[in-house]
Design an enzyme around this catalytic site. Sequence first.
Site, mmCIF file in Angstrom:
data_model
loop_
_atom_site.group_PDB
_atom_site.id
_atom_site.type_symbol
_atom_site.label_atom_id
_atom_site.label_comp_id
_atom_site.label_asym_id
_atom_site.label_seq_id
_atom_site.Cartn_x
_atom_site.Cartn_y
_atom_site.Cartn_z
ATOM 1 C CB ALA A 1 76.924 -14.966 12.321
ATOM 2 C CB ALA B 1 61.426 -14.311 -6.422
ATOM 3 C CE LYS C 1 68.764 -16.979 -0.591
ATOM 4 N NZ LYS C 1 69.905 -15.924 0.570
ATOM 5 C CG ASN D 1 74.904 -16.615 5.212
ATOM 6 O OD1 ASN D 1 74.484 -17.632 4.458
ATOM 7 N ND2 ASN D 1 74.425 -17.224 6.536
ATOM 8 C CE1 TYR E 1 65.908 -18.796 0.635
ATOM 9 C CE2 TYR E 1 65.387 -20.680 -1.458
ATOM 10 C CZ TYR E 1 66.129 -19.557 -0.572
ATOM 11 O OH TYR E 1 67.671 -20.019 0.077
HETATM 12 N N1 LIG Z 1 71.078 -24.605 2.964
HETATM 13 C C1 LIG Z 1 70.552 -24.335 2.081
HETATM 14 O O1 LIG Z 1 71.506 -25.574 1.113
HETATM 15 C C2 LIG Z 1 70.708 -23.423 1.381
HETATM 16 C C3 LIG Z 1 70.667 -22.760 -0.219
HETATM 17 C C4 LIG Z 1 71.063 -22.215 -0.853
HETATM 18 C C5 LIG Z 1 70.524 -20.709 -0.583
HETATM 19 N N2 LIG Z 1 71.063 -20.999 1.440
HETATM 20 C C6 LIG Z 1 71.244 -19.730 2.232
HETATM 21 O O2 LIG Z 1 72.125 -19.717 2.825
HETATM 22 C C7 LIG Z 1 72.153 -18.639 3.758
HETATM 23 C C8 LIG Z 1 72.520 -19.575 4.959
HETATM 24 O O3 LIG Z 1 70.676 -20.398 5.210
HETATM 25 P P1 LIG Z 1 71.060 -21.683 6.623
HETATM 26 O O4 LIG Z 1 71.202 -22.807 5.348
HETATM 27 O O5 LIG Z 1 72.549 -21.615 6.676
HETATM 28 O O6 LIG Z 1 69.563 -21.462 7.136
HETATM 29 P P2 LIG Z 1 69.817 -21.171 8.735
HETATM 30 O O7 LIG Z 1 70.200 -22.451 9.341
HETATM 31 O O8 LIG Z 1 67.661 -21.344 8.192
HETATM 32 O O9 LIG Z 1 70.624 -19.863 8.606
HETATM 33 C C9 LIG Z 1 69.628 -18.823 8.557
HETATM 34 C C10 LIG Z 1 70.215 -18.109 9.850
HETATM 35 O O10 LIG Z 1 69.782 -16.606 9.369
HETATM 36 C C11 LIG Z 1 69.473 -16.103 10.089
HETATM 37 N N3 LIG Z 1 68.558 -14.924 9.950
HETATM 38 C C12 LIG Z 1 67.191 -15.768 9.081
HETATM 39 N N4 LIG Z 1 66.506 -14.557 9.486
HETATM 40 C C13 LIG Z 1 67.053 -12.851 9.617
HETATM 41 C C14 LIG Z 1 66.747 -12.107 9.782
HETATM 42 N N5 LIG Z 1 65.501 -10.863 9.363
HETATM 43 N N6 LIG Z 1 67.781 -11.231 9.797
HETATM 44 C C15 LIG Z 1 68.661 -11.687 9.896
HETATM 45 N N7 LIG Z 1 69.381 -12.444 11.029
HETATM 46 C C16 LIG Z 1 68.382 -13.819 10.020
HETATM 47 C C17 LIG Z 1 69.369 -17.100 10.987
HETATM 48 O O11 LIG Z 1 69.358 -16.567 12.854
HETATM 49 P P3 LIG Z 1 68.308 -15.707 13.531
HETATM 50 O O12 LIG Z 1 67.301 -17.061 13.462
HETATM 51 O O13 LIG Z 1 68.987 -15.715 15.436
HETATM 52 O O14 LIG Z 1 68.202 -14.244 13.058
HETATM 53 C C18 LIG Z 1 70.055 -17.764 11.367
HETATM 54 O O15 LIG Z 1 71.246 -17.684 11.875
HETATM 55 C C19 LIG Z 1 70.714 -18.005 3.743
HETATM 56 O O16 LIG Z 1 70.568 -16.880 2.604
HETATM 57 C C20 LIG Z 1 69.687 -19.165 2.484
HETATM 58 O O17 LIG Z 1 68.935 -19.090 1.673
HETATM 59 C C21 LIG Z 1 71.402 -22.511 1.761
#
Ligand SMILES: NC(=O)c1ccc[n+]([C@@H]2O[C@H](COP(=O)([O-])OP(=O)(O)OC[C@H]3O[C@@H](n4cnc5c(N)ncnc54)[C@H](OP(=O)(O)O)[C@@H]3O)[C@@H](O)[C@H]2O)c1
Length: 248
Positions: free
Chosen positions: A13, A156, A158, A89, A154
């Site tokens: 979050a 795999a 997802k 998420n 990644y």
């Molecule tokens: N952006 C895209 O286009 C895209 C596409 C497909 C899927 N996704 C998926 O969408 C989700 C959000 O991605 P995003 O793009 O918003 O990435 P982001 O901006 O890098 O944010 C990731 C969030 O996850 C938290 N996090 C990371 N590792 C963690 C862990 N081990 N435990 C708890 N929290 C953790 C981070 O906060 P902390 O550092 O404080 O832990 C951060 O709040 C992810 O699952 C990503 O794989 C994103």
Amino acid sequence: MRLQGKVAIVTGARKGIGSAVSMALAREGADLVLVSRNIKRKDQVVLEIEKLGCNVIVSQVDVGERARVFSMVREAVAQFGRVDVLFNNAGLSNPVMLWKMTGEQWDEIIRVNLKGTFNCLQAVALQMLEQKRGSIINVTSSEAILGTIGQVNYAAAKGGVHALTRSAARELAPYGIRVNNIAPMADTDMTQKIAHDPKYKDKYLQRIPMGRFAQPAEIGPAVVFLAADESSYITGQTLCIDGGMVSL
Ligand SMILES: NC(=O)c1ccc[n+]([C@@H]2O[C@H](COP(=O)([O-])OP(=O)(O)OC[C@H]3O[C@@H](n4cnc5c(N)ncnc54)[C@H](OP(=O)(O)O)[C@@H]3O)[C@@H](O)[C@H]2O)c1
């Protein structure tokens, strides 16, 4: 307000999609448990949600650590009495080509993205089974469906989330619990390189029919829809919010 009186847990979050979706859930009246490794009470997302008058718990948890996930859910129930929504998420990526990937790099991405998703889903589902009601929204990726370059770990993980969602939806449907996926495509820290580095940007945008990445705020309404009662007959589905990149 579509989520008035509901309690939602959002993992990841602190920033990106998780932060934008937390705001969207709060605007619809939900009380929130905001989870990530480094989230703090003074973070922007927490302050803004408090301004909306919602109750907020902040929980510093690595979703890959099972015991911490279970205690976070216990704390949420102790404080709010129930959990109605999980936006599952939290995730990370660490691009590296297949032939250079170490076992440790493989393990860490699977640990956070796949096992972390399972940990949160299971801990929350156990509470929802007592309530006989709830909505869980997992986060998969178009990369898992189409394949990608430089992220076999990644993709795999997802892909595993995609399958986990379908099976959990079948197991939990008789108990009033729905489980769906979103597959987003948004401009965040995770996609910084492919969205902004001229070396990758144009090539990547050719894959997206709408020719742009979403802003994280554009992901919120779809998650609110899957969280709210208006999607009461939808489970086991993947909603791609990716500018037309995947057509299922
Ligand atoms: N952006 C895209 O286009 C895209 C596409 C497909 C899927 N996704 C998926 O969408 C989700 C959000 O991605 P995003 O793009 O918003 O990435 P982001 O901006 O890098 O944010 C990731 C969030 O996850 C938290 N996090 C990371 N590792 C963690 C862990 N081990 N435990 C708890 N929290 C953790 C981070 O906060 P902390 O550092 O404080 O832990 C951060 O709040 C992810 O699952 C990503 O794989 C994103």
